[in-house]
Structures are given as structure tokens and as C-alpha cells.
Design an enzyme around this catalytic site. Structure first.
Site, PDB file in Angstrom:
ATOM      1  N   GLU A   1      -8.708 -23.686   5.870  1.00 11.70           N
ATOM      2  CA  GLU A   1      -9.988 -23.071   5.518  1.00 11.70           C
ATOM      3  C   GLU A   1     -10.250 -21.981   6.556  1.00 11.70           C
ATOM      4  O   GLU A   1     -10.416 -22.279   7.742  1.00 11.70           O
ATOM      5  CB  GLU A   1     -11.103 -24.121   5.566  1.00 11.70           C
ATOM      6  CG  GLU A   1     -12.453 -23.519   5.271  1.00 11.70           C
ATOM      7  CD  GLU A   1     -13.588 -24.546   5.308  1.00 11.70           C
ATOM      8  OE1 GLU A   1     -13.553 -25.467   6.130  1.00 11.70           O
ATOM      9  OE2 GLU A   1     -14.526 -24.372   4.511  1.00 11.70           O
TER      10      GLU A   1
ATOM     11  N   SER B   1     -17.224 -29.898   8.132  1.00  7.76           N
ATOM     12  CA  SER B   1     -15.776 -29.723   7.946  1.00  7.76           C
ATOM     13  C   SER B   1     -15.123 -31.060   7.570  1.00  7.76           C
ATOM     14  O   SER B   1     -15.668 -32.133   7.852  1.00  7.76           O
ATOM     15  CB  SER B   1     -15.171 -29.184   9.240  1.00  7.76           C
ATOM     16  OG  SER B   1     -15.378 -30.117  10.277  1.00  7.76           O
TER      17      SER B   1
ATOM     18  N   CYS C   1     -19.063 -22.588   2.038  1.00  8.80           N
ATOM     19  CA  CYS C   1     -18.070 -23.552   1.518  1.00  8.80           C
ATOM     20  C   CYS C   1     -17.688 -23.187   0.096  1.00  8.80           C
ATOM     21  O   CYS C   1     -16.697 -23.672  -0.426  1.00  8.80           O
ATOM     22  CB  CYS C   1     -18.619 -24.958   1.582  1.00  8.80           C
ATOM     23  SG  CYS C   1     -19.987 -25.190   0.463  1.00  8.80           S
TER      24      CYS C   1
ATOM     25  N   PHE D   1     -23.481 -25.406  10.418  1.00  2.59           N
ATOM     26  CA  PHE D   1     -24.210 -24.226  10.900  1.00  2.59           C
ATOM     27  C   PHE D   1     -24.459 -23.185   9.805  1.00  2.59           C
ATOM     28  O   PHE D   1     -25.329 -22.339   9.930  1.00  2.59           O
ATOM     29  CB  PHE D   1     -23.422 -23.553  12.053  1.00  2.59           C
ATOM     30  CG  PHE D   1     -22.241 -22.721  11.584  1.00  2.59           C
ATOM     31  CD1 PHE D   1     -22.416 -21.405  11.148  1.00  2.59           C
ATOM     32  CD2 PHE D   1     -20.963 -23.262  11.537  1.00  2.59           C
ATOM     33  CE1 PHE D   1     -21.339 -20.644  10.697  1.00  2.59           C
ATOM     34  CE2 PHE D   1     -19.887 -22.517  11.093  1.00  2.59           C
ATOM     35  CZ  PHE D   1     -20.069 -21.203  10.657  1.00  2.59           C
TER      36      PHE D   1
ATOM     37  N   LYS E   1     -30.128 -33.959  11.798  1.00  6.48           N
ATOM     38  CA  LYS E   1     -29.364 -33.503  12.964  1.00  6.48           C
ATOM     39  C   LYS E   1     -28.764 -32.156  12.580  1.00  6.48           C
ATOM     40  O   LYS E   1     -27.758 -32.083  11.899  1.00  6.48           O
ATOM     41  CB  LYS E   1     -28.252 -34.520  13.266  1.00  6.48           C
ATOM     42  CG  LYS E   1     -27.780 -34.569  14.714  1.00  6.48           C
ATOM     43  CD  LYS E   1     -27.266 -33.264  15.271  1.00  6.48           C
ATOM     44  CE  LYS E   1     -25.802 -33.026  15.049  1.00  6.48           C
ATOM     45  NZ  LYS E   1     -25.352 -31.699  15.542  1.00  6.48           N
TER      46      LYS E   1
END
Ligand code: NAD
Length: 498
Positions: free
Chosen positions: A382, A226, A281, A149, A173
């Protein structure tokens, strides 16, 4: 409120699935749109279309493919404000940040505009008497991209320009929270003249992802998300005979040496930790302060953190927006609570913050936690929120030990004025992307992007030269043209005489 459809074969596609999920504006918590969820039958249809389109596309000249990429690049530039607004409304980041991610994504389109050069093969003449050898790369076929996202435009753009320019068809996707940038990209490709069926967008949940991973018509999977999901993608995709590149999560650390320019470091650390609400990230959630500078550094970063204007992304003065949803906010707050209970000091506290008029949104203000025990979840996991953790080390050796002991290895940075220490760090750190006085060392798109350890599964980094390698299969041709006259065929001799 709109029901967002899929995009297949160059047009909107409703599909068989009637289920929808809500798409919220994280700044308000209000549902803005509904998003249709694709079924296996919808995927079968999209794959069939993509397969047929790809066969023709592979025969299209490189010159034409590059022309379409150039056109797409200029359309993206012309439409970047519109795309940025879609991103702000679904993701929550600021408009400036959204423009920034589109620009970074566009770098991959720039690279794809030069794909003709990147696809040049090798040639060896006369490897044996009358025998020549050359190498070439051919498209893998149908590629699926499964995206997170947090960068609704940039991450898909790490994939599709290279996949398409090298002759593949692409099925995207997107994450269900942020689908609109992908759907808008599809419209732009159509305007750019990309033949129908080559760029398709299907939305759905983990069941759709599982169907993609097992689908016999899909040849390669690019995943960014993730680490737990990266493992599923890697294991299932490879078990079903596909090429897989799976980029996972991160917990990036920077070492701050006592000889560095501390105010410079503090300013850049604050931007790296709190920018985009820490939902990058390549964000910097942990610094390791060396040689007793932890408290001084914490105070300087706090001053920077306090200056950050947190608010609705479309407001001109906003520098940081909300996090993606209520679950993320509650998780981040829980991690801060847990560290505090374990003895850490919260010296800048973003818990409970909400800008006036946006109380229904999912907010966490910039937060700094020091003296964090390294066995807390705040340190180990994280966080993916605007939280900076400061830990201390007595020496460089201790600091690099802390950095390399963690399970992730996406990016890592050092702040120092000592070239010798910087050189040791770049050689010793176990991370795929390294910054020296650069806290977010995201490579430009003509290099490749990727981490080590749990931050990347599979062998290929994404975009740049490794992207070209991933989306193409190597072929080496050994050829000989026997003829009575030896080296030249009769036709060649005839032409030479003319
Ligand atoms: P996520 O892993 O939850 O979702 C990524 C994609 O996988 C989505 O399209 C989602 O629909 C799908 N998915 C989710 N759960 C699934 C399951 N159980 N089975 C199959 N598919 C599933 O990630 P996210 O929350 O959307 O994004 C944030 C994560 O992405 C962070 O961990 C971040 O570090 C990572 N990320 C990594 C990079 C990188 O380059 N390494 C870049 C951006 C984001």
C-alpha cells in the site's frame, strides 16, 4: 504552541501522563502543538466515567437521543469551516477536501438521526397458544474507537454517532498526528447536550492501544488503520473477550477496458489516484489497462496529473497537499526508486517537488509509473501517496486475475461501456466495495463500508446497518400471560369493558 489535553467527562482532562508528542503541520514541517499521552491510569479513569454515564444513557428515551443527534448535526454544519481548518493544519489536505470529509462523515450523523427506525425490532404474534415473540437490540456498553490519521473527522464519525445513538458510551483514540478534529467534536457534543462522560477522547501511542484492547471495562473496539495493526487489534481484542471490527489497508485496482470512454476514465483515475495525496484507503493506486491501451491511458492521465496544483491546503487554488510526515515521504520516494531500478518507467515524477515557500514540508507531486513489474514493492504494498501504477493485461480474464491475486480487497472499479463485462466484474471481483465507472466507490452512510481479505478483519463492516448490529446485542423475548380467561388477562378485559 499549545499542549493539547484529553477530553473526559465533558471537559478537558490533563491526566497523570506528562509525556507529549509533537503535532506538525506537514506543509511546513513545523511543530504547531504538543499532544499529551494518556497512561493506563488515565484510561482507567475514562472507562469508569464512561461506564457510569452509559448506564444512565441506556435509559434515556430514543426521542431524546435522536434530538441530540439532530442538534449535533446542525452544530457540525455551523462549525465545519473551523473543523476543516484544524484538519488542514494537521493533515495537510486541502480545505475543500477537508470540508468533503466532514460532509461524508456527517452522513453517519444523518443516519443516527433516524436510529429510532433502525432499532425497530420484530414481533411474531401467537407463535404458540398465547405466546408472542419479539426481538430487541441493546447497547454493548463502552465502545472504543481507534482511528488513523488520514480522515481525522470522517473515520471517527463512521463510529461515534451510531455507537452513541444506540445507547453506548464512546472513548476515541485519535491518531497522534491529527487529534484536533476529535477534540473539537467533543466540544460540539457538549454543546449539543450529550450528557458528560459519553464521548471521551484519549490520545496516546501503541501502549495506550494495547491497554484499551485488554481493558475489562471496554466491550467493543472499532479500529480503522493499517493491516498489520488491524491484526494486533483483532487478535488482542478478541482474546480479551471483546467485539472487534478492524478495517485495514488497501491497494485498490481498477480495470480499464478498451471499449470505455478513455478521456472520462483518465480524468477520474487522476482524481482518484492523486486526490488527498493518495492518502485514502479508497484511493486508486493501480490501474490494469486491457487490450493495449496502457500507453494511451498513461498519456491521458499524465495530462490530468500535470494540471493538479499541489500546494498549501489553505490556499484557494491548491488541489493537493503534502503527505503526512517525513517518514511517509521518504518511504514513497523509496518505492518509486525501487520500481524504477527494476525497469519501470516514471513518466510523471513528483520526487523532489516542493512548492515555493514550503520547502520544509513533506511533498511528493503526482507521479505515474508504467510497465511496473508486479514483484516490486511499489506494486505489492500500500503506497499511500500520490502515485499511480499502470500495469497491462491482454484480456479481461487476465486483468481480473491480477486484481484478485493481491492480498487486499477494499475497493475495486472497472471502466467499461459493456454491461456484460461490468456484470461479470461485480460478481467476480474479490472486494467489498465495487465501482462501475466510479473509481472511488465509497458507500453512502446508510449502506455499510468495508473490504474483504486483508482490508477487513472480523465480520462486521462499519456504519449503516452493520454498524447498528455491531454496537448492539440482540435479544429475543418469548412471552406468555397466563390467565383464567385464556388469551386476555383480567386487566385487559377490564380495560376493554371501559
Ligand atoms: P496506523 O495503523 O499506523 O494507525 C492507526 C491507529 O493505530 C492509530 O491511532 C495509531 O496510534 C494506532 N497504532 C499504530 N501502531 C500501533 C501498534 N503497533 N499497536 C497498536 N496501535 C497502533 O494507520 P495510519 O498510518 O494512521 O493510517 C493509514 C492506514 O489506515 C492505511 O493503511 C489506510 O489504508 C488505513 N485506512 C483504512 C481505512 C478503511 O476503511 N479500511 C480507512 C482509512 C485508513
Amino acid at each position: 504552541m499549545e499542549t493539547l489535553k484529553h477530553w473526559v467527562n465533558g471537559t478537558w482532562y490533563e491526566g497523570e501522563g506528562t509525556a507529549t508528542v509533537d503535532v506538525e503541520n506537514p506543509a511546513t514541517g513545523k511543530v504547531e502543538n504538543k499532544l499529551l499521552q494518556a497512561t493506563k491510569a488515565d484510561l482507567d479513569y475514562a472507562v469508569e466515567i464512561a461506564k457510569e454515564a452509559q448506564k444512565k444513557w441506556a435509559q434515556v428515551s430514543l426521542a431524546r437521543r435522536v434530538e441530540i443527534m439532530f442538534k449535533m448535526r446542525s452544530l457540525l454544519l455551523e462549525n465545519q469551516e473551523k473543523m476543516a481548518e484544524l484538519i488542514v493544519k494537521e493533515h495537510g489536505k486541502t480545505f475543500t477536501d477537508a470540508i468533503g470529509e466532514i460532509q461524508r462523515g456527517r452522513e453517519t450523523l444523518d443516519f443516527a438521526c433516524g436510529i429510532n427506525a433502525a432499532l425497530k425490532g420484530e414481533f411474531s404474534s401467537q407463535v404458540s397458544s398465547g405466546v408472542d415473540v419479539h426481538s430487541t437490540r441493546q447497547p454493548v456498553g463502552v465502545v472504543a474507537g481507534i482511528c488513523p490519521f488520514n480522515f481525522p473527522a470522517m473515520v471517527p464519525m463512521w463510529m461515534h454517532p451510531i455507537a452513541l445513538a444506540t445507547g453506548n458510551a464512546f472513548i476515541l483514540k485519535p491518531a497522534s498526528a491529527t487529534p484536533s478534529a476529535s477534540l473539537f467534536t467533543a466540544e460540539l457534543y457538549k454543546q449539543a447536550g450529550l450528557p458528560d462522560g459519553l464521548f471521551n477522547v484519549l490520545s496516546g501511542d501503541r501502549h495506550l492501544v494495547t491497554d484499551i484492547l485488554k481493558h475489562e471495562g471496554i466491550d467493543a473496539i472499532s479500529f480503522v488503520g493499517s493491516t498489520p495493526v488491524a491484526h494486533i487489534v483483532q487478535d488482542t481484542g478478541t482474546a480479551h473477550g471483546k467485539r472487534v471490527q478492524a478495517l485495514g489497508g488497501a491497494n485498490n485496482h481498477a480495470i480499464v477496458m478498451p471499449d470505455c470512454d478513455l478521456p472520462f476514465a483518465a480524468k477520474h483515475i487522476a482524481a482518484a489516484a492523486f486526490g488527498a495525496a493518495g492518502e485514502r484507503c479508497m484511493a486508486l493506486p493501480v490501474v490494469v489497462a486491457v487490450g493495449g491501451i496502457g500507453d494511451k491511458l498513461a498519456e491521458l492521465v499524465k495530462v490530468e496529473g500535470e494540471k493538479i496544483v499541489t500546494g498549501y491546503g489553505m490556499n484557494e487554488d491548491s488541489e493537493m497537499g503534502p503527505v503526512i510526515d517525513a517518514k511517509a515521504r521518504d518511504r514513497i520516494v523509496g518505492l518509486i526508486d525501487g520500481a524504477e531500478a527494476a525497469g519501470a518507467d516514471v513518466i510523471l515524477d513528483g520526487r523532489g517537488f516542493a512548492p515555493e515557500g514550503f520547502e520544509g514540508g513533506y511533498w511528493v507531486g503526482p507521479t505515474i509509473v508504467k510497465n511496473v513489474p508486479t514483484d516490486t514493492d511499489l506494486y505489492r504494498e500500500e503506497v499511500f501517496g500520490p502515485v499511480l501504477t499502470i500495469v497491462n493485461a491482454d484480456s479481461y480474464e487476465e486483468a481480473i486475475g491480477i486484481v484478485n491475486a493481491q492480498e487486499f480487497g477494499n475497493g475495486s472499479a472497472i471502466f467499461t461501456n459493456d454491461g456484460g463485462v461490468a456484470r461479470r466484474f461485480k460478481n467476480e471481483v474479490e472486494a467489498g466495495m465495487v465501482g462501475i465507472n466510479v473509481p472511488i466507490p465509497t458507500p453512502v452512510a446508510y449502506y455499510s463500508f468495508g473490504g474483504w481479505k486483508e482490508s477487513l478483519l472480523g465480520s462486521n463492516h462499519i456504519h449503516g446497518p452493520e454498524g447498528v448490529a455491531f454496537y448492539t446485542k440482540a435479544k429475543v423475548v418469548t412471552s406468555r400471560w397466563p390467565s383464567e380467561s385464556g388469551t386476555y388477562s383480567a386487566t385487559m378485559s377490564f380495560q376493554r369493558e371501559e
